[in-house]
Design a protein around this motif. Structure first.
Motif, PDB file in Angstrom:
ATOM      1  N   PRO A 199       0.821  -1.207   0.000  1.00 54.32           N
ATOM      2  CA  PRO A 199       0.000   0.000   0.000  1.00 54.32           C
ATOM      3  C   PRO A 199       0.859   1.262   0.000  1.00 54.32           C
ATOM      4  N   VAL A 200       2.075   1.078   0.484  1.00 55.57           N
ATOM      5  CA  VAL A 200       3.013   2.200   0.527  1.00 55.57           C
ATOM      6  C   VAL A 200       3.215   2.779  -0.867  1.00 55.57           C
ATOM      7  N   LYS A 201       3.200   1.887  -1.851  1.00 54.29           N
ATOM      8  CA  LYS A 201       3.436   2.296  -3.228  1.00 54.29           C
ATOM      9  C   LYS A 201       2.334   3.250  -3.724  1.00 54.29           C
ATOM     10  N   TRP A 202       1.086   2.941  -3.376  1.00 56.28           N
ATOM     11  CA  TRP A 202       0.001   3.803  -3.836  1.00 56.28           C
ATOM     12  C   TRP A 202       0.163   5.195  -3.269  1.00 56.28           C
ATOM     13  N   ILE A 203       0.565   5.206  -2.006  1.00 51.89           N
ATOM     14  CA  ILE A 203       0.666   6.508  -1.363  1.00 51.89           C
ATOM     15  C   ILE A 203       1.789   7.330  -1.970  1.00 51.89           C
ATOM     16  N   SER A 204       2.946   6.660  -2.189  1.00 54.61           N
ATOM     17  CA  SER A 204       4.041   7.449  -2.751  1.00 54.61           C
ATOM     18  C   SER A 204       3.687   7.896  -4.163  1.00 54.61           C
ATOM     19  N   THR A 205       3.013   7.035  -4.907  1.00 54.43           N
ATOM     20  CA  THR A 205       2.615   7.437  -6.268  1.00 54.43           C
ATOM     21  C   THR A 205       1.645   8.620  -6.194  1.00 54.43           C
ATOM     22  N   ALA A 206       0.658   8.508  -5.321  1.00 48.03           N
ATOM     23  CA  ALA A 206      -0.310   9.597  -5.177  1.00 48.03           C
ATOM     24  C   ALA A 206       0.400  10.901  -4.837  1.00 48.03           C
ATOM     25  N   ILE A 207       1.360  10.808  -3.933  1.00 46.47           N
ATOM     26  CA  ILE A 207       2.056  12.026  -3.503  1.00 46.47           C
ATOM     27  C   ILE A 207       2.930  12.580  -4.624  1.00 46.47           C
ATOM     28  N   LEU A 218      -5.515  10.371  -7.740  1.00 46.26           N
ATOM     29  CA  LEU A 218      -5.340   9.332  -6.728  1.00 46.26           C
ATOM     30  C   LEU A 218      -5.642   9.828  -5.322  1.00 46.26           C
ATOM     31  N   LEU A 219      -5.715  11.160  -5.175  1.00 46.90           N
ATOM     32  CA  LEU A 219      -5.841  11.732  -3.829  1.00 46.90           C
ATOM     33  C   LEU A 219      -7.075  11.215  -3.100  1.00 46.90           C
ATOM     34  N   ALA A 220      -8.237  11.410  -3.723  1.00 48.46           N
ATOM     35  CA  ALA A 220      -9.474  11.031  -3.039  1.00 48.46           C
ATOM     36  C   ALA A 220      -9.549   9.531  -2.750  1.00 48.46           C
ATOM     37  N   PRO A 221      -9.294   8.664  -3.770  1.00 50.54           N
ATOM     38  CA  PRO A 221      -9.372   7.225  -3.454  1.00 50.54           C
ATOM     39  C   PRO A 221      -8.391   6.809  -2.368  1.00 50.54           C
ATOM     40  N   THR A 222      -7.154   7.328  -2.453  1.00 47.27           N
ATOM     41  CA  THR A 222      -6.161   6.938  -1.441  1.00 47.27           C
ATOM     42  C   THR A 222      -6.622   7.371  -0.061  1.00 47.27           C
ATOM     43  N   ALA A 223      -7.050   8.643   0.035  1.00 44.55           N
ATOM     44  CA  ALA A 223      -7.504   9.155   1.331  1.00 44.55           C
ATOM     45  C   ALA A 223      -8.666   8.313   1.840  1.00 44.55           C
TER      46      ALA A 223
ATOM     47  N   SER B  75       6.110  12.708 -12.701  1.00 41.88           N
ATOM     48  CA  SER B  75       6.264  11.979 -11.435  1.00 41.88           C
ATOM     49  C   SER B  75       6.870  10.597 -11.648  1.00 41.88           C
ATOM     50  N   GLU B  76       6.748  10.076 -12.877  1.00 39.12           N
ATOM     51  CA  GLU B  76       7.338   8.766 -13.137  1.00 39.12           C
ATOM     52  C   GLU B  76       8.860   8.849 -13.258  1.00 39.12           C
ATOM     53  N   LEU B  77       9.330  10.044 -13.524  1.00 41.53           N
ATOM     54  CA  LEU B  77      10.774  10.255 -13.464  1.00 41.53           C
ATOM     55  C   LEU B  77      11.226  10.255 -12.011  1.00 41.53           C
TER      56      LEU B  77
END
Lengths: 247, 323, 312
Positions: A199-207, A218-223, B75-77
């Motif tokens: 799940p850490v991955k989703w958060i870092s991607t969202a951020i 991704l903000l709303a679904p992640t939150a 962001s993918e970078l």
């Protein structure tokens, strides 16, 4: 409510008067980010610095580590005996663990925010400018989740040392898989897929999307998911918390 | 001594869940380590953006190139999915990367048709060294946690009984250490080999070599956590301090990623870290360096471990035997 | 006297093992009721059920005529608990501890400070109330443990072995405090291993064994119940061949306890059978080292009823 406030205050004092926890919540993330950021700064350019990368990923990592703080605030020997007396007093059991969640949440949020501000001022970590509020909000939510996770572990395992062991290894594993220590995405499709298991991955991607693409899909679904999981953790704690365990 | 070992074992067996947990997490960690490391990284992943998603010129072989007609998100970078985004508009190449200028320059050169040596930025560690680098953090953390029985003895005062018994403190600590050592070493080695056969993966070293290498780091992890638990009066302190120190120093020593370009002062600091010495030794062994070249690192590591162990004994004796 | 607590047919099992069986008793307002029983008799379980911290399988517990579970919060407010373990925060001062725990009972502001102050004064800790608890002696910590339980001025005080492991002065202080609390109208439920404490403070005694109530009454009444009995204690050097059956054949012998080299024989008072007891011992070639005779004490009551010495 008055009783809850008193327990909450006591839990907060117990946390805030322990130099260990203060170091863990401020010194540790700062050191981690500053040192690793500095070391890797050479391989990054000027547009996005190593501090920008590790400032975010290591912050997520430390936020996950809040779980151990809430677990310890719940199960630590010197606090456990006090808990026993609370069991006998006319307060609902819910107060006991919820106050631990809330106290560690408030304590760590303050500490991490402080660390974040220091990082912004010293090495100019990019927390997203105008989107920074949302980034911070996600981290705070995640922090709340970590605190509920730690307390749930205590309710389920009933042992401080087992909880500690589980949490420290689990968090490290999630962090590696989530690409917090070093980017994993570049290692191929298969690993990228595995990485999304964490799940850490989703958060870092969202951020990262919030900061660098100004994209908030991704903000709303992640939150939403983190909040849902936190509620689930609390419900499970309610199921698993047994007053008898303190007698 | 045997009785301490038996007692430790019985205490651990009471926590079956814990054993299952340790084994599961160790297995996952080892699988992740092997999986990640058998996918060798070249010079990087590049998104090549062309108008129609096709590219007819010859591509440099050392890159992982994805050809696309739509530019990936920035962001993918940052997240490291791509090391660079190269946009080719009718032969004009523009490069977007967050990496340093050297990298940008060599890319520019390559895609403008020049040839350069293609080893800049590649990771030159062997696969065994990388796997061990990953495992090191988990093993050190395990050591910190497994020593809880000593911490427990201190916190709940059972140690005062030991202190008045005919068993010497050295033997008592040694027993705990043997126990911790075995429980780091054996499962890790076993699982590593099971995973190797199941995944049919190349893991770099032979079995005797792994026995030696994992044995060394298990022993060091044991000495370190004994030292820490002897100094700390509370088990949480030892535990939290231990994990913080392990995570920080292990990352610094380059267990996941080798920091080649740092500053001199920090590099000096890092070179003091035992994990760095260990990795130097492991890396040296794998790349076939002469034994006298890698021996100093090993010597440094063992002496440090020994010092930790001795300090732990002296401190515990001071606290509980003649006070 | 009015009953404060009424327990009816209480049953409790742990993992199919019955720990409390058909337990019924009352606690009258203003009494000091002592719970006596060997280890594992079910005293602590009973207490934990009474405080509402532990559930039970069947039965009824009323407080002032109302089930405690109907209004557990309200009941807990009237209740003070002194747990067997020191349940205090060692890093805080005595005052901080008392104030914190009292606040959980809804005390605030001036009232909180005043009543905490009183509790500290009552337990003789006022001088040290600003000091951290980890600087306290064992006896002081025990007293603080009590202060934390009485600051909210409960009607019923439940004390689970509050004098374990302390010096005689602290114990005397605690015992006289308990009597003072009773004089102020507090009802006290007290468990202990120490017979002397029971002799000193109890107004009524309940003896439990194996989860059941075996006797209850004032100490005088309990002693009376065995008044027509006496007990011989015989020390012998070679107890290997002794068995209780040997003595039960003698007329008037009611109970026999063998504890190592010590034999206790309880016998009816009117019957002179010491010579026959000695003859039995001589017949098995036992070497007698000494004989003593005791009339009823709480200790003998206890032995008589449970067949065990209190500190087994």
């Amino acid at each position: 409510m008055y009783q809850f406030n008193r327990i909450f205050k006591m839990d907060l004092i117990n946390l805030a008067t322990n130099p260990m926890w203060i170091f863990y919540s401020t010194g540790f993330p700062l050191l981690l980010i500053l040192i690793i950021g500095f070391l890797t700064s050479g391989s990054y350019g000027k547009e996005v610095t190593s501090y920008d990368y590790y400032g975010i990923t290591m912050m997520i990592f430390t936020v996950l580590y809040s779980a151990t703080i809430s677990a310890n605030s719940f199960m630590e020997e010197r606090i456990k005996s006090g808990n026993m007396r609370i069991i006998h007093s006319p307060v609902p059991p819910f107060f006991i663990y919820f106050s631990k969640i809330l106290a560690s949440f408030v304590f760590t949020t303050i500490c991490y925010t402080f660390a974040g501000i220091v990082l912004m001022l010293t090495v100019h970590v990019n927390f997203g400018g105008s989107n920074g509020v949302f980034v911070w909000g996600l981290l705070v939510l995640l922090n709340f989740f970590s605190c509920t996770l730690g307390v749930l572990m205590c309710c389920a395992l009933k042992s401080e040392s087992t909880t500690n062991q589980l949490l420290s290894m689990l968090i490290t594993l999630l962090a590696v898989l989530g690409g917090l220590f070093f980017p994993l995405d570049g290692l191929g499709k298969a690993i990228e897929m595995i990485s999304y298991l964490s799940p850490v991955k989703w958060i870092s991607t969202a951020i990262f999307q919030l900061i660098y693409d100004q994209k908030d899909v991704l903000l709303a679904p992640t939150a939403f998911i983190i909040t849902g999981l936190s509620v689930l953790m609390i419900l499970l704690s309610t199921r698993l918390f047994k007053r008898e365990d303190y007698l | 001594m045997i009785s301490i070992l038996k007692n430790d074992l019985n205490r651990l067996l009471c926590k079956k869940f814990r054993i299952v947990l340790t084994l599961t997490l160790t297995t996952l960690a080892i699988m992740a380590a092997i999986f990640i490391n058998t996918h060798v990284q070249g010079m990087g992943n590049i998104a090549l953006v062309t108008e129609n998603g096709k590219y007819d010129k010859a591509l440099p072989s050392s890159f992982n190139i994805t050809i696309t007609d739509e530019s990936p998100a920035f962001s993918e970078l940052v997240s490291g999915k791509y090391d660079a985004i190269i946009t080719d508009t009718n032969g004009t190449v523009s490069i977007e990367t967050i990496k340093n200028d050297d990298y940008r320059t060599s890319l520019q050169a390559l895609f403008s048709g020049q040839t350069i040596s293609e080893n800049a930025g590649s990771n030159n560690r062997g696969i065994g060294t990388r796997i061990i680098g990953y495992l090191m953090m988990f093993m050190l953390l395990e050591g910190v946690v497994l020593m809880y029985m000593f911490a427990d003895d201190k916190e709940k005062k059972q140690i005062t009984r030991v202190a008045v018994s005919p068993l010497s403190m050295t033997k008592y600590l040694f027993s705990h250490s043997i126990f911790t050592f075995l429980f780091i070493f054996i499962p890790t080695l076993m699982i590593l080999y099971i995973v190797k056969f199941v995944m049919a993966a190349d893991i770099g070293f032979s079995l005797p070599e792994y026995i030696l290498l994992l044995g060394i780091i298990s022993a060091f992890a044991t000495a370190f956590s004994l030292f820490l638990n002897a100094l700390a009066s509370k088990s949480e302190t030892a535990n939290m301090m231990g994990s913080a120190i392990v995570i920080l120093t292990t990352m610094l020593s380059g267990s996941f990623y080798s920091f080649e370009k740092g500053n001199a002062l920090l590099e000096n600091i890092i070179s003091v870290l035992p994990q760095k010495a260990y990795l130097t030794f492991v890396g040296g062994l794998e790349s076939g360096l002469a034994i006298q070249d890698i021996l100093p690192s090993l010597f440094y590591l063992t002496s440090l471990g020994l010092i930790f162990f001795i300090v732990a004994i002296v401190k515990t004796k001071k606290d509980y035997v003649n006070h | 006297m009015k009953n404060l607590i009424n327990v009816q047919h209480l049953e409790k099992s742990y993992k199919n093992k019955k720990v409390i069986h058909d337990l019924s008793f009352q606690v009258a307002k203003g009494e000091i009721l002592c719970f006596l029983g060997p280890n594992g008799a079910g005293k602590s379980t009973t207490i934990n059920i009474l405080t509402g911290a532990l559930g039970f399988d069947s039965g009824k517990i009323d407080y002032c005529g109302q089930s405690i579970h109907k209004n557990l919060g309200g009941f807990k407010r009237k209740l003070g608990v002194v747990p067997q373990d020191l349940a205090v925060y060692e890093d805080l001062s005595g005052k901080q501890n008392v104030e914190f725990f009292a606040s959980l009972y809804g005390l605030k502001g001036d009232k909180l400070r005043r009543q905490s102050h009183e509790a500290l004064a009552f337990t003789g800790l006022l001088e040290k109330s600003e000091d951290k608890v980890d600087t306290y002696s064992g006896g002081m910590k025990r007293r603080l443990n009590i202060a934390c339980a009485i600051a909210h001025q409960p009607d019923l005080l439940i004390m689970d072995e509050p004098t374990v492991g302390i010096d005689p002065q602290s114990r005397n202080h605690i015992l006289s405090s308990i009597k003072k609390l009773r004089d102020r109208g507090m009802t006290i439920l007290y468990t202990t291993h120490y017979m002397e404490e029971v002799e000193e403070i109890s107004t009524r005694i309940i003896i439990m064994d194996k989860g059941e109530l075996v006797a209850s009454g004032t100490k005088e009444r309990l002693k009376e119940s065995i008044e027509n009995e006496k007990q011989y204690w015989i020390d012998i050097e070679n107890p290997e061949r002794i068995s209780a059956d040997l003595f039960y054949q003698i007329e008037g012998v009611k109970a026999v306890i063998i504890e190592g080299k010590k034999i206790g024989v309880t016998s009816l008072k009117g019957i002179e059978n010491l010579d026959r007891i000695i003859t039995v011992l001589i017949n098995i070639a036992a070497k007698i080292k000494g004989i003593s005779c005791e009339s009823a004490s709480l200790e003998t009551v206890f032995l008589d009823l449970t067949g065990k010495s209190l500190r087994d």
